[in-house]
Design a protein around this motif. Structure first.
Motif, PDB file in Angstrom:
ATOM      1  N   GLU A   6      78.279  79.202  13.447  1.00  0.00           N
ATOM      2  CA  GLU A   6      77.717  79.952  11.677  1.00  0.00           C
ATOM      3  C   GLU A   6      79.183  79.208  10.921  1.00  0.00           C
ATOM      4  O   GLU A   6      78.705  79.474   9.920  1.00  0.00           O
ATOM      5  CB  GLU A   6      77.516  81.279  12.394  1.00  0.00           C
ATOM      6  CG  GLU A   6      78.437  81.973  12.449  1.00  0.00           C
ATOM      7  CD  GLU A   6      78.377  83.108  12.658  1.00  0.00           C
ATOM      8  OE1 GLU A   6      77.059  83.790  12.123  1.00  0.00           O
ATOM      9  OE2 GLU A   6      78.817  84.078  12.053  1.00  0.00           O
ATOM     10  N   ARG A  12      80.334  82.439   2.920  1.00  0.00           N
ATOM     11  CA  ARG A  12      82.051  82.369   3.406  1.00  0.00           C
ATOM     12  C   ARG A  12      82.240  81.657   1.803  1.00  0.00           C
ATOM     13  O   ARG A  12      82.671  80.357   1.948  1.00  0.00           O
ATOM     14  CB  ARG A  12      82.520  81.768   4.542  1.00  0.00           C
ATOM     15  CG  ARG A  12      81.761  82.317   5.491  1.00  0.00           C
ATOM     16  CD  ARG A  12      82.182  81.583   6.622  1.00  0.00           C
ATOM     17  NE  ARG A  12      83.666  82.762   7.846  1.00  0.00           N
ATOM     18  CZ  ARG A  12      84.318  81.121   8.350  1.00  0.00           C
ATOM     19  NH1 ARG A  12      83.585  80.255   8.084  1.00  0.00           N
ATOM     20  NH2 ARG A  12      85.571  81.280   8.127  1.00  0.00           N
ATOM     21  N   ASP A  76      70.390  74.621   7.751  1.00  0.00           N
ATOM     22  CA  ASP A  76      70.582  75.854   7.041  1.00  0.00           C
ATOM     23  C   ASP A  76      70.154  76.520   6.130  1.00  0.00           C
ATOM     24  O   ASP A  76      71.484  76.467   5.102  1.00  0.00           O
ATOM     25  CB  ASP A  76      71.505  76.814   7.418  1.00  0.00           C
ATOM     26  CG  ASP A  76      71.301  78.317   7.499  1.00  0.00           C
ATOM     27  OD1 ASP A  76      70.128  79.058   6.985  1.00  0.00           O
ATOM     28  OD2 ASP A  76      72.036  79.207   7.970  1.00  0.00           O
ATOM     29  N   ASN A  99      66.100  75.019  10.059  1.00  0.00           N
ATOM     30  CA  ASN A  99      66.298  76.392  10.193  1.00  0.00           C
ATOM     31  C   ASN A  99      66.630  76.971   8.404  1.00  0.00           C
ATOM     32  O   ASN A  99      67.052  76.941   7.839  1.00  0.00           O
ATOM     33  CB  ASN A  99      67.876  76.657  10.452  1.00  0.00           C
ATOM     34  CG  ASN A  99      68.333  78.336  10.353  1.00  0.00           C
ATOM     35  OD1 ASN A  99      66.978  79.219   9.958  1.00  0.00           O
ATOM     36  ND2 ASN A  99      69.062  78.903  10.496  1.00  0.00           N
ATOM     37  N   ASP A 163      62.806  83.615  15.100  1.00  0.00           N
ATOM     38  CA  ASP A 163      63.953  84.319  15.430  1.00  0.00           C
ATOM     39  C   ASP A 163      63.312  85.300  14.748  1.00  0.00           C
ATOM     40  O   ASP A 163      62.718  85.848  13.933  1.00  0.00           O
ATOM     41  CB  ASP A 163      65.062  83.847  14.353  1.00  0.00           C
ATOM     42  CG  ASP A 163      66.469  84.547  13.903  1.00  0.00           C
ATOM     43  OD1 ASP A 163      65.787  85.420  14.595  1.00  0.00           O
ATOM     44  OD2 ASP A 163      67.088  84.621  13.103  1.00  0.00           O
ATOM     45  N   ARG A 207      83.609  94.792  14.908  1.00  0.00           N
ATOM     46  CA  ARG A 207      82.055  94.476  15.066  1.00  0.00           C
ATOM     47  C   ARG A 207      81.607  93.230  16.067  1.00  0.00           C
ATOM     48  O   ARG A 207      80.610  93.166  16.674  1.00  0.00           O
ATOM     49  CB  ARG A 207      81.370  93.713  13.479  1.00  0.00           C
ATOM     50  CG  ARG A 207      81.210  94.400  12.467  1.00  0.00           C
ATOM     51  CD  ARG A 207      80.818  93.257  11.720  1.00  0.00           C
ATOM     52  NE  ARG A 207      79.931  93.039  11.475  1.00  0.00           N
ATOM     53  CZ  ARG A 207      79.484  92.661  10.065  1.00  0.00           C
ATOM     54  NH1 ARG A 207      79.913  92.347   9.307  1.00  0.00           N
ATOM     55  NH2 ARG A 207      77.903  91.762  10.413  1.00  0.00           N
TER      56      ARG A 207
HETATM   57  N1  THG Z   1      69.094  83.705  11.561  1.00  0.00           N
HETATM   58  C1  THG Z   1      68.901  82.659  11.229  1.00  0.00           C
HETATM   59  N2  THG Z   1      69.741  81.555  10.217  1.00  0.00           N
HETATM   60  C2  THG Z   1      71.006  82.755   9.934  1.00  0.00           C
HETATM   61  C3  THG Z   1      71.102  83.555  10.190  1.00  0.00           C
HETATM   62  C4  THG Z   1      70.307  84.558  10.876  1.00  0.00           C
HETATM   63  N3  THG Z   1      71.870  81.445   8.824  1.00  0.00           N
HETATM   64  C5  THG Z   1      72.676  82.674   8.060  1.00  0.00           C
HETATM   65  C6  THG Z   1      73.118  83.861   8.932  1.00  0.00           C
HETATM   66  N4  THG Z   1      72.188  84.768   9.476  1.00  0.00           N
HETATM   67  C7  THG Z   1      74.275  83.147  10.436  1.00  0.00           C
HETATM   68  N5  THG Z   1      75.179  82.388   9.738  1.00  0.00           N
HETATM   69  C8  THG Z   1      76.286  83.487   9.508  1.00  0.00           C
HETATM   70  C9  THG Z   1      77.170  82.393   8.209  1.00  0.00           C
HETATM   71  C10 THG Z   1      78.997  83.536   7.927  1.00  0.00           C
HETATM   72  C11 THG Z   1      79.139  84.911   7.971  1.00  0.00           C
HETATM   73  C12 THG Z   1      77.628  85.598   8.941  1.00  0.00           C
HETATM   74  C13 THG Z   1      76.370  85.034   8.818  1.00  0.00           C
HETATM   75  C14 THG Z   1      79.611  85.500   7.561  1.00  0.00           C
HETATM   76  N6  THG Z   1      79.493  86.849   7.408  1.00  0.00           N
HETATM   77  C15 THG Z   1      80.755  87.413   6.477  1.00  0.00           C
HETATM   78  C16 THG Z   1      80.526  88.857   7.425  1.00  0.00           C
HETATM   79  O1  THG Z   1      79.148  89.572   7.926  1.00  0.00           O
HETATM   80  O2  THG Z   1      81.358  89.736   7.335  1.00  0.00           O
HETATM   81  C17 THG Z   1      80.505  87.372   5.027  1.00  0.00           C
HETATM   82  C18 THG Z   1      81.040  86.373   4.001  1.00  0.00           C
HETATM   83  C19 THG Z   1      82.014  86.042   4.030  1.00  0.00           C
HETATM   84  O3  THG Z   1      82.479  86.148   3.005  1.00  0.00           O
HETATM   85  O4  THG Z   1      83.273  86.006   4.710  1.00  0.00           O
HETATM   86  O5  THG Z   1      80.764  84.863   7.829  1.00  0.00           O
HETATM   87  O6  THG Z   1      69.786  85.634  10.714  1.00  0.00           O
HETATM   88  N7  THG Z   1      67.907  81.625  11.471  1.00  0.00           N
END
Ligand code: THG
Length: 265
Positions: A6, A12, A76, A99, A163, A207
């Motif tokens: 991801e 990000r 995506d 996606n 999903d 997490r």
């Molecule tokens: N289902 C499907 N597609 C998706 C998702 C889902 N695509 C996007 C997402 N959810 C999954 N991908 C990510 C990519 C990066 C991060 C989280 C999910 C990530 N998040 C940081 C965090 O949560 O701390 C915040 C971003 C940052 O500031 O770095 O890195 O559910 N079909």
């Protein structure tokens, strides 16, 4: 288990900046790292980019596949125009995920023919007209109605991944259980399931502990694919261990290989 990496996501900051500044090396490095850790697909999301998503996804897909010919990609975006452009740019060789779609008629009508044309696997969020589903039964009902509509277009359920949309256990403690319960129900339709893992742990410390526990349970429930950060060692260790335990890893070869490469915690 299909692992979709991801990290190339414009939410990000580092990715957003690399796309804006047109600096390919950072993105290529992120893709290579994820493949080395066991990702089979690289998710590419440019929806938060500063300028134009369609141009950005065009550039990002081009850059990744010229550095890594034959790489499998998960496109995506909620925007059919971005998906369409990315498919036009993508050179056959690897596999594709689109996606995603929802129960929304317009998005389905735009995307389903593209998924057929490009022989892509398709992710469908179990998001109905009334918004986010609460119970497993709600998720199943949305999945069934999406499948009925898609079958009219000739789309094969085997290439479809639902999903069930995880929500944080910190704020909605019953939701993770409903997602787990929905997995075998959805699979009884003949379709597959996929989850974006990290939502489940939103708002909680450490997490990766919650993410890996949920992943183990979801895999037991029958989860087929996960969108996650494959550079997260603990989550990938639990994914490998779960595959071995659930007889989805012949002779435990992947588990042992990961151990030998020092990839297990
Ligand atoms: N289902 C499907 N597609 C998706 C998702 C889902 N695509 C996007 C997402 N959810 C999954 N991908 C990510 C990519 C990066 C991060 C989280 C999910 C990530 N998040 C940081 C965090 O949560 O701390 C915040 C971003 C940052 O500031 O770095 O890195 O559910 N079909």
């Amino acid at each position: 288990l299909i692992i979709i990496g991801e990290r190339i996501n414009s939410t990000r900051a580092g990715i957003r900046e690399a796309i804006k500044a047109k600096k390919p090396d950072f993105l290529i490095d992120e893709a290579k790292k994820q493949l080395a850790c066991g990702a089979q697909f690289i998710d590419i999301n440019c929806a938060m980019s500063a300028t134009d998503e369609v141009q950005d996804i065009d550039w990002t897909v081009s850059v990744i596949q010229s550095a890594l010919p034959g790489v499998s990609i998960c496109l995506d975006s909620p925007n059919p125009l971005a998906i369409k452009r990315a498919l036009e740019v993508y050179k056959a060789g690897g596999e594709l995920f689109i996606n995603s779609i929802t129960a929304e008629e317009k998005r389905m009508a735009d995307i389903a023919p593209l998924a057929l044309k490009y022989d892509a696997k398709l992710i469908a969020l179990t998001m109905g007209a009334e918004g986010m589903p609460n119970s497993a039964e709600d998720r199943f009902a949305v999945a069934r109605s999406i499948m009925l509509k898609l079958s009219e277009t000739g789309f094969d359920a085997k290439r479809l991944y639902f999903d069930p949309l995880i929500r944080p256990v910190s704020t909605e403690p019953e939701q993770a259980k409903e997602v787990l319960r929905s997995i075998p129900m959805i699979k009884s339709l003949g379709a597959n399931t996929v989850c974006g893992l990290s939502n489940v742990s939103f708002g909680l410390p450490d997490r990766k502990v919650i993410n890996s526990a949920f992943l183990a349970m979801a895999l037991y429930a029958g989860l087929d694919a996960a969108i996650l950060d494959p550079t997260e060692k603990q989550v990938m260790s639990v994914a490998r261990a779960s595959a071995a335990i659930l007889s989805d890893d012949e002779y435990c070869a992947a588990y042992i290989g990961a151990f030998r490469e020092g990839r297990l915690v």
